[in-house]
Write a protein that holds these residues in place. Structure first.
Motif, PDB file in Angstrom:
ATOM      1  N   LYS A 243       0.873  -1.174   0.000  1.00  0.00           N
ATOM      2  CA  LYS A 243       0.000   0.000   0.000  1.00  0.00           C
ATOM      3  C   LYS A 243       0.906   1.218   0.000  1.00  0.00           C
ATOM      4  O   LYS A 243       2.140   1.085   0.157  1.00  0.00           O
ATOM      5  CB  LYS A 243      -0.924  -0.010   1.221  1.00  0.00           C
ATOM      6  N   ASN A 244       0.335   2.373  -0.132  1.00  0.00           N
ATOM      7  CA  ASN A 244       1.135   3.590  -0.162  1.00  0.00           C
ATOM      8  C   ASN A 244       2.031   3.674   1.085  1.00  0.00           C
ATOM      9  O   ASN A 244       1.548   3.512   2.199  1.00  0.00           O
ATOM     10  CB  ASN A 244       0.239   4.829  -0.183  1.00  0.00           C
ATOM     11  N   GLY A 245       3.286   3.957   0.869  1.00  0.00           N
ATOM     12  CA  GLY A 245       4.192   4.165   1.993  1.00  0.00           C
ATOM     13  C   GLY A 245       4.690   2.888   2.654  1.00  0.00           C
ATOM     14  O   GLY A 245       5.342   2.946   3.695  1.00  0.00           O
ATOM     15  N   ALA A 246       4.390   1.737   2.061  1.00  0.00           N
ATOM     16  CA  ALA A 246       4.826   0.475   2.676  1.00  0.00           C
ATOM     17  C   ALA A 246       6.353   0.338   2.600  1.00  0.00           C
ATOM     18  O   ALA A 246       6.979   0.724   1.618  1.00  0.00           O
ATOM     19  CB  ALA A 246       4.164  -0.707   1.971  1.00  0.00           C
ATOM     20  N   ILE A 247       6.911  -0.213   3.677  1.00  0.00           N
ATOM     21  CA  ILE A 247       8.324  -0.584   3.687  1.00  0.00           C
ATOM     22  C   ILE A 247       8.367  -2.112   3.724  1.00  0.00           C
ATOM     23  O   ILE A 247       7.875  -2.726   4.677  1.00  0.00           O
ATOM     24  CB  ILE A 247       9.054  -0.006   4.911  1.00  0.00           C
ATOM     25  N   VAL A 248       8.904  -2.696   2.671  1.00  0.00           N
ATOM     26  CA  VAL A 248       8.912  -4.157   2.544  1.00  0.00           C
ATOM     27  C   VAL A 248      10.281  -4.690   2.930  1.00  0.00           C
ATOM     28  O   VAL A 248      11.302  -4.229   2.415  1.00  0.00           O
ATOM     29  CB  VAL A 248       8.567  -4.581   1.098  1.00  0.00           C
ATOM     30  N   LEU A 249      10.292  -5.644   3.846  1.00  0.00           N
ATOM     31  CA  LEU A 249      11.551  -6.269   4.262  1.00  0.00           C
ATOM     32  C   LEU A 249      11.810  -7.520   3.420  1.00  0.00           C
ATOM     33  O   LEU A 249      11.041  -8.475   3.453  1.00  0.00           O
ATOM     34  CB  LEU A 249      11.485  -6.654   5.745  1.00  0.00           C
ATOM     35  N   SER A 250      12.914  -7.478   2.654  1.00  0.00           N
ATOM     36  CA  SER A 250      13.366  -8.630   1.888  1.00  0.00           C
ATOM     37  C   SER A 250      14.820  -8.888   2.256  1.00  0.00           C
ATOM     38  O   SER A 250      15.420  -8.124   3.013  1.00  0.00           O
ATOM     39  CB  SER A 250      13.242  -8.357   0.380  1.00  0.00           C
ATOM     40  N   HIS A 251      15.358  -9.954   1.743  1.00  0.00           N
ATOM     41  CA  HIS A 251      16.763 -10.284   2.022  1.00  0.00           C
ATOM     42  C   HIS A 251      17.503 -10.537   0.713  1.00  0.00           C
ATOM     43  O   HIS A 251      16.994 -11.234  -0.163  1.00  0.00           O
ATOM     44  CB  HIS A 251      16.854 -11.510   2.929  1.00  0.00           C
ATOM     45  N   MET A 252      18.707  -9.993   0.627  1.00  0.00           N
ATOM     46  CA  MET A 252      19.464 -10.078  -0.630  1.00  0.00           C
ATOM     47  C   MET A 252      19.724 -11.504  -1.073  1.00  0.00           C
ATOM     48  O   MET A 252      19.802 -11.785  -2.257  1.00  0.00           O
ATOM     49  CB  MET A 252      20.804  -9.349  -0.480  1.00  0.00           C
ATOM     50  N   TYR A 253      19.879 -12.407  -0.123  1.00  0.00           N
ATOM     51  CA  TYR A 253      20.288 -13.778  -0.469  1.00  0.00           C
ATOM     52  C   TYR A 253      19.126 -14.762  -0.501  1.00  0.00           C
ATOM     53  O   TYR A 253      19.308 -15.940  -0.770  1.00  0.00           O
ATOM     54  CB  TYR A 253      21.339 -14.275   0.540  1.00  0.00           C
ATOM     55  N   ARG A 254      17.918 -14.319  -0.163  1.00  0.00           N
ATOM     56  CA  ARG A 254      16.803 -15.262  -0.173  1.00  0.00           C
ATOM     57  C   ARG A 254      16.326 -15.471  -1.611  1.00  0.00           C
ATOM     58  O   ARG A 254      16.044 -14.502  -2.327  1.00  0.00           O
ATOM     59  CB  ARG A 254      15.667 -14.763   0.733  1.00  0.00           C
ATOM     60  N   TYR A 255      16.192 -16.732  -1.962  1.00  0.00           N
ATOM     61  CA  TYR A 255      16.008 -17.112  -3.367  1.00  0.00           C
ATOM     62  C   TYR A 255      14.904 -16.324  -4.069  1.00  0.00           C
ATOM     63  O   TYR A 255      15.124 -15.745  -5.136  1.00  0.00           O
ATOM     64  CB  TYR A 255      15.730 -18.617  -3.463  1.00  0.00           C
ATOM     65  N   PHE A 256      13.718 -16.299  -3.483  1.00  0.00           N
ATOM     66  CA  PHE A 256      12.602 -15.661  -4.202  1.00  0.00           C
ATOM     67  C   PHE A 256      12.660 -14.135  -4.113  1.00  0.00           C
ATOM     68  O   PHE A 256      11.997 -13.449  -4.887  1.00  0.00           O
ATOM     69  CB  PHE A 256      11.263 -16.213  -3.705  1.00  0.00           C
TER      70      PHE A 256
END
Ligand code: ZN
Length: 293
Positions: A243-256
Motif C-alpha cells: 500500500k502507499n508508503g509500505a516498507i517491505v523487508l526482503s533479504h538479498m540472499y533469499r532465493y525468491f
C-alpha cells in the motif's frame, strides 16, 4: 586494503558501470586528489573545525553546496548536532508517506554479486530504487556490489557489523565499535558516502541503541511487512500487502527475493507504485530539516 578513488577513477568506474547522473552527483563529493590536508574550510559552517582532526578531502572553495558532506568516521560527531541526534532518535521510521503511491523495497544482510546484480537489474528495468541494509562484516568482500548500489542511486544503510548478537545485548561501547568499523569499511569502498539509515539485526532495538545510532547520524528503519523470500508466494505476498508508503523487508540472499526481483518490481509498477528509497519515501514529519545535511 586501502582505496581512495580519485575523481577521475570514480567517474571512470561510473562510466564502466553505465551510471551517469548519480555518479556526477556523487563525484561532487570525491576528493580531487588524495591525500588532502586537513580541510577546515570544508567544515560545515558553525561546526567547530578543531574537531576535524583527520585528513579531509576536498577543499577548493566551491560555490555549490555539496549534496553529501565528505567525511570520515572521525568527523561524524562534529557533523551531527545534538538537535539532529535527538530528532533522529525520536523519529524511528515505520512507514513512508501515505499520500503517494510509492513503496520502499528494502533488502537486508548481504548477497553474492550475482544475487545483488539480479536485484539491481530488476530495479533498473523498473526505473526504481531500493534500499540495502548491509551487514558490516560483508562490506569489503562485497565491494563491487556496494559500488554498484551507491553509484546506481540506491540507498546503502547500516545493519550493524555482526549479526550474531542483538545490539541490545551489547554495551554502548561495543555497539559504537560496530558503527565505527562499519563507517570505516564504507569509507574504503565509497569514500565520502554518508550512511544515514540503520536497521537493527533481528529488529532488536531499544532507546539506547536508537540514541547511539542517532549520534552517528543514523535513523532507525522498521518495516511494514516481510516478503518472506523463501516461498514461491513471495511475489504474491508483496503484491497482496503493498500500500502507499509500505516498507517491505526482503533479504538479498533469499532465493525468491532476488530470483523473482524482476517479477516483483514489474508487478508493483503495473499496480501503479513507484519504487523509491527510504530517504525518498519517508514521511516529511520524519525528515530532519535542521541546519545539517
Ligand atoms: Zn538481518
Amino acid at each position: 586494503m586501502t582505496r581512495e578513488l580519485t575523481r577521475r577513477e570514480f567517474l571512470t568506474l561510473a562510466a564502466r558501470l553505465g551510471l551517469g547522473s548519480a555518479a556526477a552527483l556523487l563525484a561532487g563529493c570525491q576528493p580531487e586528489a588524495a591525500p588532502a590536508p586537513p580541510a577546515t574550510a570544508a567544515a560545515p559552517s558553525g561546526q567547530p573545525s578543531a574537531s576535524l582532526s583527520a585528513p579531509t578531502p576536498t577543499s577548493s572553495p566551491s560555490l555549490t553546496p555539496q549534496p553529501t558532506p565528505t567525511f570520515g568516521p572521525d568527523q561524524i560527531s562534529a557533523l551531527v548536532s545534538p538537535q539532529e541526534a535527538a530528532f533522529l532518535a525520536d523519529h524511528e521510521i515505520w512507514s513512508g508517506e501515505e499520500t503517494r503511491p510509492a513503496v520502499m523495497m528494502t533488502y537486508d544482510d548481504f548477497g553474492s554479486e550475482e544475487q545483488i546484480d539480479k536485484i539491481l537489474d530488476a530495479f533498473r528495468r523498473a526505473g526504481g530504487k531500493a534500499t540495502f541494509f548491509y551487514l558490516g562484516d560483508h562490506l569489503l568482500r562485497s565491494a563491487r556490489s556496494i559500488e554498484r548500489i551507491v553509484l546506481g542511486g540506491h540507498l546503502l544503510g547500516c545493519h550493524g557489523y555482526f549479526h550474531e548478537k542483538p545490539l541490545t545485548s551489547l554495551s554502548a561501547s561495543e555497539v559504537e565499535a560496530q558503527f565505527d568499523q562499519f563507517f570505516r569499511d564504507v569509507a574504503q569502498i565509497v569514500p565520502g558516502y554518508r550512511v544515514r539509515f540503520f536497521r537493527a539485526p533481528f529488529g532488536s532495538i531499544n532507546t539506547e541503541v536508537r540514541n547511539l545510532a542517532a549520534r552517528w547520524g543514523m535513523q532507525s528503519v522498521r518495516w511494514s511487512f516481510t516478503s518472506d523470500g523463501l516461498t514461491p508466494k513471495t511475489r504474491k505476498i508483496v503484491l497482496d500487502n503493498v500500500k502507499n508508503g509500505a516498507i517491505v523487508l526482503s533479504h538479498m540472499y533469499r532465493y525468491f527475493d532476488y530470483m523473482h526481483a524482476d517479477r516483483i518490481t514489474q508487478g508493483l509498477i503495473e499496480s501503479g507504485y513507484q519504487l523509491v528509497t527510504v530517504a525518498d519515501g519517508m514521511k516529511a514529519a520524519d525528515r530532519f530539516n535542521g541546519q545539517t545535511g
